[in-house]
Enzyme design. Sequence first.
Site, PDB file in Angstrom:
ATOM      1  N   HIS A  77       0.914  -1.170  -0.038  1.00 31.17           N
ATOM      2  CA  HIS A  77       0.140  -0.041  -0.186  1.00 31.17           C
ATOM      3  C   HIS A  77       0.943   1.160   0.072  1.00 31.17           C
ATOM      4  O   HIS A  77       1.929   1.198   0.059  1.00 31.17           O
ATOM      5  CB  HIS A  77      -1.079  -0.039   1.257  1.00 31.17           C
ATOM      6  CG  HIS A  77      -0.160   0.078   2.562  1.00 31.17           C
ATOM      7  ND1 HIS A  77      -0.130  -0.800   3.384  1.00 31.17           N
ATOM      8  CD2 HIS A  77       0.321   1.098   3.106  1.00 31.17           C
ATOM      9  CE1 HIS A  77       0.426  -0.602   4.322  1.00 31.17           C
ATOM     10  NE2 HIS A  77       0.818   0.863   4.333  1.00 31.17           N
TER      11      HIS A  77
HETATM   12  P1  TYD Z   1      -2.319  -3.255   7.520  1.00 28.82           P
HETATM   13  O1  TYD Z   1      -1.847  -1.981   7.430  1.00 28.82           O
HETATM   14  O2  TYD Z   1      -2.802  -4.137   6.432  1.00 28.82           O
HETATM   15  O3  TYD Z   1      -0.901  -3.959   7.743  1.00 28.82           O
HETATM   16  P2  TYD Z   1       0.512  -4.397   6.635  1.00 28.82           P
HETATM   17  O4  TYD Z   1       0.157  -2.861   5.780  1.00 28.82           O
HETATM   18  O5  TYD Z   1       1.468  -4.229   7.613  1.00 28.82           O
HETATM   19  O6  TYD Z   1       0.255  -5.266   5.985  1.00 28.82           O
HETATM   20  O7  TYD Z   1      -2.949  -3.844   9.015  1.00 28.82           O
HETATM   21  C1  TYD Z   1      -3.259  -5.071   9.387  1.00 28.82           C
HETATM   22  C2  TYD Z   1      -4.551  -4.628  10.101  1.00 28.82           C
HETATM   23  O8  TYD Z   1      -4.240  -4.123  11.458  1.00 28.82           O
HETATM   24  C3  TYD Z   1      -5.827  -4.144   9.541  1.00 28.82           C
HETATM   25  O9  TYD Z   1      -6.961  -4.725   9.879  1.00 28.82           O
HETATM   26  C4  TYD Z   1      -5.868  -2.837  10.014  1.00 28.82           C
HETATM   27  C5  TYD Z   1      -5.124  -2.940  11.398  1.00 28.82           C
HETATM   28  N1  TYD Z   1      -4.421  -1.929  11.853  1.00 28.82           N
HETATM   29  C6  TYD Z   1      -5.132  -0.932  12.879  1.00 28.82           C
HETATM   30  O10 TYD Z   1      -6.220  -1.349  13.358  1.00 28.82           O
HETATM   31  N2  TYD Z   1      -4.281   0.152  13.330  1.00 28.82           N
HETATM   32  C7  TYD Z   1      -3.044   0.412  12.730  1.00 28.82           C
HETATM   33  O11 TYD Z   1      -2.710   1.294  13.407  1.00 28.82           O
HETATM   34  C8  TYD Z   1      -2.689  -0.572  11.707  1.00 28.82           C
HETATM   35  C9  TYD Z   1      -1.320  -0.182  11.201  1.00 28.82           C
HETATM   36  C10 TYD Z   1      -3.386  -1.348  11.364  1.00 28.82           C
END
Ligand code: TYD
Length: 135
Positions: free
Chosen positions: A50
């Site tokens: 992302h």
């Molecule tokens: P995500 O941003 O998709 O992780 P990555 O980019 O590292 O693969 O986040 C994973 C999950 O955690 C998603 O359900 C959203 C949640 N999340 C939060 O609730 N708060 C946060 O600060 C972050 C970064 C993620």
Amino acid sequence: MFNVGKMKLKKFSDEYGSLVPIEETRDIPFEIKRVYYIFDVEEAVRRGFHSHNKLHQVLICVNGSVKILVQNGEEKEIHELNNPSEGLYIGPKVWREMYDFSDHAVLLVLASDYFDEADYVRNYDTYLSQVNNFY
Ligand code: TYD
């Protein structure tokens, strides 16, 4: 690469061990509204995929190692983080992927704002079309 840069954090080491302090706006270029950490990642896992519209982040691998791929449609860089006194700044409009997490890797992330799903761009083609307009 635009909006990406390695940062050396100051480290205090003596016979008792090492310490790295991080003060918002002094040691990193923004106010910290959120901290999270990623751990227990299997070796084969790749995550991230992302960009953010507005968010600034600093990534610090406080234990173990991890690779970070950053790209913007024009340029691509791979940064290995394996030093708790080194950070990787990633600003807005940069696509990132995280992979090759070592055993017991812990990736600490300092972020400039609260979690907001609306700030994410999670589709690479959408990202490319937006970033092409941006540059
Ligand atoms: P995500 O941003 O998709 O992780 P990555 O980019 O590292 O693969 O986040 C994973 C999950 O955690 C998603 O359900 C959203 C949640 N999340 C939060 O609730 N708060 C946060 O600060 C972050 C970064 C993620």
